[in-house]
Write a protein that holds these residues in place. Sequence first.
Motif, PDB file in Angstrom:
ATOM      1  N   UNK A  90      22.119  -2.546  14.647  1.00 54.45           N
ATOM      2  CA  UNK A  90      21.186  -3.674  14.696  1.00 54.45           C
ATOM      3  C   UNK A  90      21.859  -4.895  15.317  1.00 54.45           C
ATOM      4  N   UNK A  91      21.085  -5.677  16.061  1.00 53.51           N
ATOM      5  CA  UNK A  91      21.558  -6.985  16.495  1.00 53.51           C
ATOM      6  C   UNK A  91      21.520  -7.885  15.264  1.00 53.51           C
ATOM      7  N   UNK A  92      22.663  -8.487  14.941  1.00 55.84           N
ATOM      8  CA  UNK A  92      22.685  -9.379  13.781  1.00 55.84           C
ATOM      9  C   UNK A  92      22.300 -10.767  14.268  1.00 55.84           C
ATOM     10  N   UNK A  93      21.068 -11.144  13.965  1.00 55.70           N
ATOM     11  CA  UNK A  93      20.566 -12.439  14.414  1.00 55.70           C
ATOM     12  C   UNK A  93      20.858 -13.482  13.345  1.00 55.70           C
ATOM     13  N   UNK A  94      20.681 -14.754  13.732  1.00 53.32           N
ATOM     14  CA  UNK A  94      20.842 -15.834  12.770  1.00 53.32           C
ATOM     15  C   UNK A  94      19.461 -16.240  12.254  1.00 53.32           C
ATOM     16  N   UNK A  95      19.428 -16.953  11.140  1.00 52.97           N
ATOM     17  CA  UNK A  95      18.139 -17.385  10.579  1.00 52.97           C
ATOM     18  C   UNK A  95      17.337 -18.185  11.601  1.00 52.97           C
ATOM     19  N   UNK A  96      16.034 -18.141  11.499  1.00 45.81           N
ATOM     20  CA  UNK A  96      15.209 -18.972  12.361  1.00 45.81           C
ATOM     21  C   UNK A  96      15.305 -20.401  11.868  1.00 45.81           C
ATOM     22  N   UNK A  97      15.326 -21.354  12.813  1.00 42.26           N
ATOM     23  CA  UNK A  97      15.612 -22.730  12.419  1.00 42.26           C
ATOM     24  C   UNK A  97      14.357 -23.502  12.055  1.00 42.26           C
ATOM     25  N   UNK A  98      13.491 -22.862  11.274  1.00 38.16           N
ATOM     26  CA  UNK A  98      12.296 -23.574  10.819  1.00 38.16           C
ATOM     27  C   UNK A  98      12.009 -23.172   9.385  1.00 38.16           C
ATOM     28  N   UNK A  99      11.166 -23.975   8.736  1.00 36.43           N
ATOM     29  CA  UNK A  99      10.801 -23.642   7.356  1.00 36.43           C
ATOM     30  C   UNK A  99       9.783 -22.515   7.376  1.00 36.43           C
ATOM     31  N   UNK A 100      10.107 -21.407   6.689  1.00 39.09           N
ATOM     32  CA  UNK A 100       9.180 -20.267   6.613  1.00 39.09           C
ATOM     33  C   UNK A 100       9.066 -19.783   5.166  1.00 39.09           C
ATOM     34  N   UNK A 101       8.002 -19.064   4.882  1.00 37.75           N
ATOM     35  CA  UNK A 101       7.775 -18.565   3.525  1.00 37.75           C
ATOM     36  C   UNK A 101       8.459 -17.238   3.268  1.00 37.75           C
ATOM     37  N   UNK A 102       8.823 -16.525   4.346  1.00 35.22           N
ATOM     38  CA  UNK A 102       9.458 -15.219   4.180  1.00 35.22           C
ATOM     39  C   UNK A 102      10.090 -14.812   5.499  1.00 35.22           C
ATOM     40  N   UNK A 103      11.028 -13.856   5.417  1.00 38.39           N
ATOM     41  CA  UNK A 103      11.738 -13.402   6.608  1.00 38.39           C
ATOM     42  C   UNK A 103      10.822 -12.817   7.663  1.00 38.39           C
TER      43      UNK A 103
END
Lengths: 313, 730
Positions: free
Chosen positions: A30-43
């Motif tokens: 898997x490509x290990x991505x970083x968290x998205x830089x916005x407020x979210x309710x779930x992955x």
Amino acid sequence: MKTESMSNARPRSFQEIILRLQSYWAARGCAILQPYDMEVGAGTFHPATTLRALGSRPWAAAYVQPSRRPTDGRYGENPNRLQHYYQYQVLIKPSPPDLQELYLGSLDAIGIDTALHDIRFVEDDWESPTLGAWGLGWEVWCDGMEVSQFTYFQQVGGHDCHPVSGELTYGLERLAMYVLGVDHVMEMPFNDPGAPIPLTYGDVFRQTEQEYSRWNFDVADTAMLLGHFEDAERECRRILDAPRADRAGREIVMAHPAYDQCIKASHLFNLLDARGVISVTERQAYIGRVRALAKACADAFVTTEAGGSTGAA
Amino acid sequence: MPDLLLELFSEEIPARMQGKAADDLKRLVTDGLVERGLTYAHAAAFATPRRLTLAIEGLSERSALRREERKGPRLDAPAKAREGFLRAIGASEAEAAALAAKPVSEIAIPGVRVVARPEKKSEVLFALIERPGREAAEIVAETVEAVIRAFPWPKSMRWGAGSLRWVRPLRSILCLLTTEAGAEVVPFGIDGIPAGNLARGHRFMAPDAFAVSSFEDYEAKLARAFVILDPKDRAERIWHEATQLAFAQGLEVIEDKGLLAEIAGLVEWPVVLMGRIAEPFLHLPPEVLSTSMKEHQKFLSVRDPGTGRVTGYVVVANRETADDGAAILAGNAKVLAARLSDAVFFWENDLRTPLDAMTGKLGAVTFHNRLGTQGARIARIAALAREIAPLVKADPDLAERAAKLAKADLASQMVYEFPELQGVMGKYYAEKAGEDGAVALAAEQHYSPLGPSDFVPSEPVPVAVALADKLDTLTGFWAIDEKPTGSKDPFALRRAALGVIRLLLENGIRLPLTRVLLDPVRRNRAAMVAAGAVPAEDVPDLSNDRVERECALVLAEDLLSFFADRLKVYLRDQGIRHDVIDAAYQLGGQDDLTLLVARVRALSDFLATREAANLLQGYRRAVNILEAEEKKDGVEYSLAPEPKLAETHEEGALFDALDEAEAAIGPALGRENFEAAMSALAGLRAPIDDFFETTVVNAPSAIIRRNRLCLLNRIRAVMNQVAIFSAVEG
């Protein structure tokens, strides 16, 4: 008797569990991505899941996603409820035939011995009304506790998924508390308890839970939030309504910027909900408005290269 | 005679779908095989979380040759019609046109001979089709593939890059035909999954594949690989071990067949463990403990037979472990503690909230957007419960109070979390609040009965509230014209009507329904207008009492006939014919169901006698003649007949008999003694028979004829006081 390898020794901290999941899924390609830089309710809201589940191009990504659910705030007092928490998310398209075995391998990697514990796949159909998405799968139980969601995406943003993505979501705090044998989330070791400066989850997040709980429930300016919601909705539409070609004649569909506005609208709705200003009947209408944005973004994304479009529209 | 073994091995099948899936597999495959010309001796299907298995014994080796004749169009029919026929009997699209142009004798389609035969003055095409027998393996392959592709899962999905649909990804197919000579894999495959002879054991305890040669071999090897194939065996084993464990500690397992079946669908190798509920949770109501354990954890509840309290639970794990399940039990206990902490939190919060405050919250909850809020509905129910109270011997103040609080628990946190505890929590909260025992009981029982075999309340206050609740629901949905149609009954109105029927009949309650229905109909119509659900001009002037009353009456009467229909269904199950109910109902004004049913039962008993059968014949003869003559003459012979115009002895005797019967029937009906009224009718049989045997109705004298027709009318009138006999069939 089988001797346990070092990597299968019990982890000692929250971050060690995250690190082990990262290396486990990295080793599975898997490509290990970083968290998205916005407020979210779930992955799931991360465009690496929502948008990349669409279209025909293969995809394999894993990442941690900080998630916010304002209504779940308990001022840091509840043993396992938080308004800000972490999810670990894996999305592989097409879903590999051995995804269940891969998943069970990840449990082993974080120290859950499947020879001693009772792992079960219990029916749980997943649906996100705000994303216009649904899938079939299970919640995975370990000794009666839900440790993950396992879903085969069937539809996202109103589009049938072809091929189908397999999605795994681990609720990291709950899973880690179980593995580490901790009863209150705030007492969980965040870094190694033997570190020169050992930190607990509470050291990192107790104060922020209090601050955000107060803001979410009592202080957030609802008139302003409502205005922001409408702004985000309008901007999302405006972005998608822009001509496909830019002023230099390059064809650039702005699916991601539009989707950012959809994410914003969704989170603003959650904040308004936590402030208790949305009635039961209005709730459905707001969810419908966010879903309409998600669908419009999905419609745009599938016309792009990443969305699997091969020719000009 | 070969045996067939089929296993469809997949990722975990939802427990609730397994039973029906096994049945469907058996039905669809055996039907498919039979349709394709095979026969079989016996079939059985099984399900585990990961497999559907079908075993068929004594399958025929091949299908027989079949001849079939099909009629086509006339020889001189247009070419398009002949082409269509040729395609239907096996010609390809490409060749159909060319073949149609040829003479009949030259049409060549494999396995088919086409001939022309004379029929009704023209030549008609016929196809004589011969279908050769086929090998069982070929038919099995075709059938199984068709069944898999069109399997009726309640919800199915795709996976990976394929397009096949199954409940969860289908991993492998085992398909064998076994004879004395050995086992052979049926050669076929679906979307890249080839059929084979390999099975797998338990996911964790014996994951490796092994070859099998027959159903017996398969079942035995599975058992050695920690899989119990038959869900019944798994459920039995769970129940047996659970009761043993409980018994050893002087406790008993609370039976729950649905939950047991669900648990058996979650495990292939059940390992039963028992735990004790921790002290801080033991004070919770047993229903709360059981529901929380069942809904969240799928635990069976264990109770102390001495105190009736739930003190323990049974966990069913899917594997054996080196520590005999210690870690599994400890983990489950921890999860349960977290769940029950939530339950204690809800319980304590709810107890701090006064019941009236809970009911108050329901003022903001919509019941139905055209019928207003739950709060408004509760107010209507309370008013109705108060009116009904004297009729069911309940105290009106208590009935009203009970109705006001009966649904308070819908606003409680516990019922929000566990909707199935509605009513039960209401009872506890009312008790804790010091309300009258009858009020608490009404909260618990007012939803009952929920079906034809459910418990029926019998205490006066719960009965009053239960009736008021259902009557308000019925009148409300009648007022907004949301009546059940066909199979659609989204608001469970049939169940509500049956509930009213059972409450009235089983408690022997005398309730004039029309009168009782009027007020709630009017209140619901008012609610409808208040909710803005209908434009004002569509509603009659509510201030005009007479108009409003008439509108309400029409609705109430329509509703009453709905009750009559439900009554027919209810009594049919008790062996009473629908036409017998019609005969009583058509008397009109039959809005007291208890009285109506007393009449119906007496009538049903009476009609079973030989007397009644003969009397009914005489009645029909009289009515037939009367109606035929009335039609012919264009008049009604409804005047009272004159006894002095009687010519024959038998005619005179009939007059006397009618006088006598009428004299007995009136008072008998007045006393509601329907048996006496029926036996008074029985006395008419002989005089009516004698009359018809000796006397000609259509006498030459016009006066005598008219008098006799009026006499026939009187027979009908006297008998129709008891029931409308013309409604009786047969």
